[in-house]
Enzyme design. Structure first.
Site, PDB file in Angstrom:
ATOM      1  N   ARG A 215      29.554  -5.408 -45.330  1.00 47.19           N
ATOM      2  CA  ARG A 215      29.916  -4.478 -44.256  1.00 47.19           C
ATOM      3  C   ARG A 215      28.954  -3.298 -44.320  1.00 47.19           C
ATOM      4  NH1 ARG A 215      32.025  -8.059 -42.203  1.00 47.19           N
ATOM      5  NH2 ARG A 215      34.195  -8.364 -41.609  1.00 47.19           N
ATOM      6  N   ASP A 239      22.344  -7.520 -42.717  1.00 47.27           N
ATOM      7  CA  ASP A 239      22.987  -8.274 -41.643  1.00 47.27           C
ATOM      8  C   ASP A 239      24.074  -7.433 -40.989  1.00 47.27           C
ATOM      9  OD1 ASP A 239      23.403 -10.736 -40.135  1.00 47.27           O
ATOM     10  OD2 ASP A 239      25.339 -10.835 -41.165  1.00 47.27           O
ATOM     11  N   GLU A 244      27.246  -0.503 -36.222  1.00 43.05           N
ATOM     12  CA  GLU A 244      26.862  -1.679 -35.416  1.00 43.05           C
ATOM     13  C   GLU A 244      27.747  -1.889 -34.195  1.00 43.05           C
ATOM     14  OE1 GLU A 244      27.474  -4.543 -38.673  1.00 43.05           O
ATOM     15  OE2 GLU A 244      28.870  -5.610 -37.391  1.00 43.05           O
ATOM     16  N   HIS A 276      24.529  -9.245 -37.612  1.00 48.98           N
ATOM     17  CA  HIS A 276      25.818  -9.770 -38.090  1.00 48.98           C
ATOM     18  C   HIS A 276      25.942 -11.270 -37.787  1.00 48.98           C
ATOM     19  CE1 HIS A 276      29.982  -8.201 -39.384  1.00 48.98           C
ATOM     20  NE2 HIS A 276      29.895  -9.470 -39.689  1.00 48.98           N
TER      21      HIS A 276
END
Ligand code: NAI
Length: 314
Positions: A215, A239, A244, A276
């Site tokens: 996260r 990622d 985000e 993600h």
């Protein structure tokens, strides 16, 4: 067909403003980019929603206290493919190390020079894994296959990893100081929020690599930028990103990027960002769909909710 539910797909993200779209539906099905805050939940409750079915493992985007108050059970998909996420973390390591993103762009312009593309052998390097749950354990085993020494930190130690795979549990300070590559696989919680901050970054081995597929808020992005600028951190594969929401999963290619921190991160040649997508394999998607539909069926049939958030057996 195993499950008989009527499904309606809505394009907009779930927020307090879009929640009225869910009127008349017994269950709502949400993903990590949806905002399940008190405002959204209040609208859903008032409209008669009975179940929140998450298609994700993580639930840090849900106000669980408000769900409890509104008597809205939350179910999730605790495991869909730890391989998908662990393999993506490895993909970020290999891509960054061998500079595949730069090589790809270069050869497309018929530039076949090797300048600046020197990587390192992973074999014999020390890899630190923070969080050895389902994903971290798979990741640790893969890295052992590369011939790496694997250090791990987790308040709950996995004895199989220790005994069968030779993973060494150490304290965080040792992991920070000795690892050439660090990969984050701990959930986001008050204890892990900005775990990787100025203090942690100052203890890393100079030139080491940091990977985050967990996260975004595990990392203080501004501290990360400082460490990349002064060279103490060698590279980062991300990622996930703290801010985000509203950016990842969207095509913003015809807009001006408003997030200056992300824009800065994207200027580094030694930073690889994916949107993600670590979960995104056919196997994981099939498992997510199956478990989500089963969670909803169990609720409908009044069966025990195995995957209810907060349920000790989930
Ligand atoms: P898990 O619950 O199986 O494992 C998490 C591990 O972290 C546990 O062993 C726990 O003891 C440990 N942990 C808790 N607090 C910690 C701390 N302060 N320091 C170190 N370790 C700590 O979860 P799983 O399935 O392995 O997933 C890990 C995370 O990966 C999820 O929380 C989620 O945020 C993220 N994720 C990301 C995806 C992506 O597409 N990028 C997809 C799926 C999950």
């Amino acid at each position: 067909m195993e499950f008989q539910h009527a499904l309606t797909f809505f394009e907009p993200r779930l927020t307090g403003q879009t929640a009225p779209l869910a009127k008349g539906y017994d269950a709502i099905c949400a993903f990590v980019s949806d905002r399940l805050d008190e405002k959204t939940l209040a609208v859903l409750k008032a409209q008669g929603t009975k179940l929140i079915a998450l298609r994700s493992a993580g639930y840090n985007h849900v106000d669980l206290e408000a769900c409890a108050r509104f008597n809205l059970p939350v179910v999730r998909v605790p495991e869909y493919s730890p391989y998908a996420v662990a393999e993506h973390a490895v993909c970020l390591i290999l891509g960054l190390n061998r500079k595949i993103h730069r090589a790809f762009n270069r050869v497309r312009e018929f530039n076949f020079s090797l300048d600046g593309l020197v990587g390192f052998d992973l074999h014999g390097k020390t890899v630190g894994v923070i969080g050895t749950g389902k994903i971290g354990a798979v990741f640790a085993r893969i890295m052992r296959g590369f011939g790496c020494r694997v250090l791990a930190y987790d308040p709950k130690q996995n004895t199989v990893l220790q005994r069968t795979y030779g993973i060494e549990y150490v304290d965080l300070d040792t992991l920070y100081r000795q690892s050439d590559v660090i990969s984050l696989h701990a959930p986001l919680s008050p204890a892990t929020h900005h775990l990787i901050n100025d203090s942690a970054l100052s203890r890393l081995k100079r030139g080491s690599m940091l990977i985050n597929t967990s996260r975004g808020a595990l990392i203080d992005a501004n501290a990360l930028i400082s460490a990349l600028k002064n060279g103490s951190l060698g590279s980062a594969g991300l990622d996930v990103y703290e801010e985000e929401e509203g950016i990842f999963f969207e095509n913003l290619s015809d807009q001006v990027m408003q997030d200056d921190t992300l824009a800065r991160l994207l200027t580094f040649p030694n930073v690889l960002v994916t949107s993600h997508q670590a979960f995104l394999t056919v196997e994981a998607l099939a498992n997510i769909a199956h478990t989500t539909l089963k969670n909803i069926s169990d609720f409908e049939l009044g069966l025990p909710l195995q995957n209810q958030v907060g349920n000790p057996i989930s």
